[in-house]
Design a protein around this motif. Structure first.
Motif, PDB file in Angstrom:
ATOM      1  N   GLY A 148       0.790  -1.223   0.000  1.00 45.75           N
ATOM      2  CA  GLY A 148       0.000   0.000   0.000  1.00 45.75           C
ATOM      3  C   GLY A 148       0.818   1.266   0.000  1.00 45.75           C
ATOM      4  O   GLY A 148       0.247   2.364   0.036  1.00 45.75           O
ATOM      5  N   ASP A 149       2.144   1.158  -0.045  1.00 47.24           N
ATOM      6  CA  ASP A 149       3.012   2.336   0.067  1.00 47.24           C
ATOM      7  C   ASP A 149       3.434   2.876  -1.291  1.00 47.24           C
ATOM      8  O   ASP A 149       3.357   2.193  -2.314  1.00 47.24           O
ATOM      9  CB  ASP A 149       4.279   1.993   0.852  1.00 47.24           C
TER      10      ASP A 149
ATOM     11  N   GLU B  67      -2.468  -2.024  -1.849  1.00 46.89           N
ATOM     12  CA  GLU B  67      -3.372  -2.289  -0.726  1.00 46.89           C
ATOM     13  C   GLU B  67      -2.550  -2.585   0.527  1.00 46.89           C
ATOM     14  O   GLU B  67      -1.546  -3.288   0.467  1.00 46.89           O
ATOM     15  CB  GLU B  67      -4.266  -3.483  -1.056  1.00 46.89           C
ATOM     16  N   THR B  68      -2.994  -2.025   1.637  1.00 50.61           N
ATOM     17  CA  THR B  68      -2.398  -2.343   2.924  1.00 50.61           C
ATOM     18  C   THR B  68      -3.262  -3.397   3.597  1.00 50.61           C
ATOM     19  O   THR B  68      -4.453  -3.176   3.832  1.00 50.61           O
ATOM     20  CB  THR B  68      -2.313  -1.087   3.824  1.00 50.61           C
ATOM     21  N   ILE B  69      -2.695  -4.550   3.865  1.00 53.40           N
ATOM     22  CA  ILE B  69      -3.447  -5.680   4.410  1.00 53.40           C
ATOM     23  C   ILE B  69      -3.543  -5.552   5.927  1.00 53.40           C
ATOM     24  O   ILE B  69      -2.523  -5.444   6.613  1.00 53.40           O
ATOM     25  CB  ILE B  69      -2.768  -7.008   4.026  1.00 53.40           C
ATOM     26  N   THR B  70      -4.775  -5.563   6.432  1.00 53.57           N
ATOM     27  CA  THR B  70      -4.989  -5.473   7.883  1.00 53.57           C
ATOM     28  C   THR B  70      -5.829  -6.622   8.424  1.00 53.57           C
ATOM     29  O   THR B  70      -5.974  -6.748   9.641  1.00 53.57           O
ATOM     30  CB  THR B  70      -5.666  -4.149   8.248  1.00 53.57           C
TER      31      THR B  70
ATOM     32  N   ALA C 274       0.964  -4.950  13.647  1.00 52.65           N
ATOM     33  CA  ALA C 274       1.718  -5.830  14.543  1.00 52.65           C
ATOM     34  C   ALA C 274       1.241  -7.270  14.450  1.00 52.65           C
ATOM     35  O   ALA C 274       2.026  -8.200  14.634  1.00 52.65           O
ATOM     36  CB  ALA C 274       1.602  -5.320  15.978  1.00 52.65           C
ATOM     37  N   ALA C 275      -0.044  -7.467  14.146  1.00 51.92           N
ATOM     38  CA  ALA C 275      -0.611  -8.815  14.080  1.00 51.92           C
ATOM     39  C   ALA C 275      -0.474  -9.440  12.689  1.00 51.92           C
ATOM     40  O   ALA C 275      -1.114 -10.468  12.413  1.00 51.92           O
ATOM     41  CB  ALA C 275      -2.077  -8.778  14.492  1.00 51.92           C
TER      42      ALA C 275
ATOM     43  N   LEU D 145      -2.370 -12.925  11.012  1.00 54.06           N
ATOM     44  CA  LEU D 145      -3.421 -12.865   9.998  1.00 54.06           C
ATOM     45  C   LEU D 145      -2.967 -13.516   8.694  1.00 54.06           C
ATOM     46  O   LEU D 145      -3.768 -14.119   7.963  1.00 54.06           O
ATOM     47  CB  LEU D 145      -3.903 -11.427   9.802  1.00 54.06           C
ATOM     48  N   CYS D 146      -1.657 -13.416   8.394  1.00 54.75           N
ATOM     49  CA  CYS D 146      -1.127 -14.105   7.208  1.00 54.75           C
ATOM     50  C   CYS D 146      -1.232 -15.614   7.378  1.00 54.75           C
ATOM     51  O   CYS D 146      -1.600 -16.338   6.439  1.00 54.75           O
ATOM     52  CB  CYS D 146       0.325 -13.708   6.972  1.00 54.75           C
TER      53      CYS D 146
END
Length: 316
Positions: free
Chosen positions: A143-144, A188-191, A214-215, A219-220
């Motif tokens: 996402g950057d 995309e920034t994955i959250t 941090a998580a 989540l991955c």
């Protein structure tokens, strides 16, 4: 030993020389054979020019030499030479020297799909290794945008890329190097794990090279468990770095349990440090790339259970 019906060639990683009746075979080490039979020299001379290989010579004085050459993989089975005019000629020869079915190994890389989450200092190095190896399916997620301070370690990008989405600049680099690749990009920034799942391919691989949120490792792992994907993570500290290991889907539950245990011991996660040094990122990314590529081929890399010390404990 073989009955003579099997054919062999000299390993692409080996060369040999003769000094009188002494044979020297050079690879990672040097094998010295004193009073080598003339038949062995004649066979090596002939097989050096025959890509289809020749049956090994047999005889009381040659059997032990042949067995040693085979054990040390200085002799290997004939391998697929159809890659001779491709960018992967030397890599196929490397696989042959390892004792793999070299052509099949290269085809396996071409058929593989890898999602790279984060194409920064570490992810960009891993991506370069994947492209160089000829991995045929790539999904880039980040996402950057490229920033000036990225350029000390993120070598895919040029100064004129500053301000561009990283996935656009990285995708352009991939298309130039490997135009035949099946490439998908997502800014995309994955959250959440749900957001990551669409970017994974069933039976594929995931490179976790982002450091937020941090998580992210948890989540991955959840997304990989759902899609049957193998994953590899890595990161850099000040003096130490971590790379891998490659986590297969069957091992994801144990990985999740270890993360929970580590989190309970360490407490709240901290923000990753902003300081960076390009060679450190490159070391970690290249190690991840090696282990991932060998993992795609089903080869186990010798790894350590400890973090790797990159700079040492004292500076002059």
């Amino acid at each position: 030993m073989a009955d003579g019906s099997d054919r062999y060639v000299l390993s692409p990683a080996a060369t040999w020389s003769r000094d009188g009746d002494e044979l020297r075979v050079f690879s990672d080490d040097v094998l010295l054979v004193r009073r080598c039979p003339e038949a062995m020299f004649a066979w090596l001379e002939a097989v050096s020019d025959d890509p289809l290989g020749l049956p090994v010579p047999s005889g009381r004085n040659t059997d032990v030499i042949v067995r040693t050459l085979l054990r040390l993989r200085l002799l290997v089975a004939p391998f697929d030479r159809s890659w001779q005019s491709s960018a992967w000629r030397n890599q196929v020869e490397y696989f042959a020297a390892l004792g793999l079915d070299a052509g099949a190994a290269q085809e396996r890389l071409r058929a593989a799909h890898v999602t790279v989450l984060g194409v920064g200092g570490i992810g960009g190095v891993v991506l370069a290794e994947l492209v160089g190896a000829g991995v045929g399916g790539l999904t880039l997620v980040d996402g950057d945008r490229v920033a000036l301070e990225n350029l000390n370690r993120q070598y895919l990008y040029r100064r004129r890329d500053v301000g561009r989405p990283k996935v656009d600049a990285a995708g352009e680099w991939v298309r130039e190097r490997l135009p035949e690749a099946e490439l998908t990009t997502a800014m995309e920034t994955i959250t959440t794990s749900e957001a990551l799942v669409p970017h994974l391919r069933e039976g594929g691989f995931l490179v976790v090279a982002a450091d937020r949120p941090a998580a992210l490792p948890e989540l991955c792992a959840q997304a990989c468990l759902e899609r049957g994907v193998s994953m590899i993570t890595g990161g850099c500290g000040l003096r130490v770095g971590s790379s891998g290991p490659l986590i297969r889907p069957a091992d994801v539950p144990a990985f999740l349990a270890s993360l929970q245990e580590a989190k309970a011991a360490a407490g709240t996660a901290v923000t990753p440090m902003a300081a960076s040094f390009g060679p450190v990122n490159t070391l970690v990314g290249a190690t991840m790339g090696r282990d991932l590529l060998l993992g795609i081929l089903g080869v186990s890399a010798r790894t350590t259970s400890h973090r790797v010390e990159l700079l040492g404990t004292a500076l002059a």
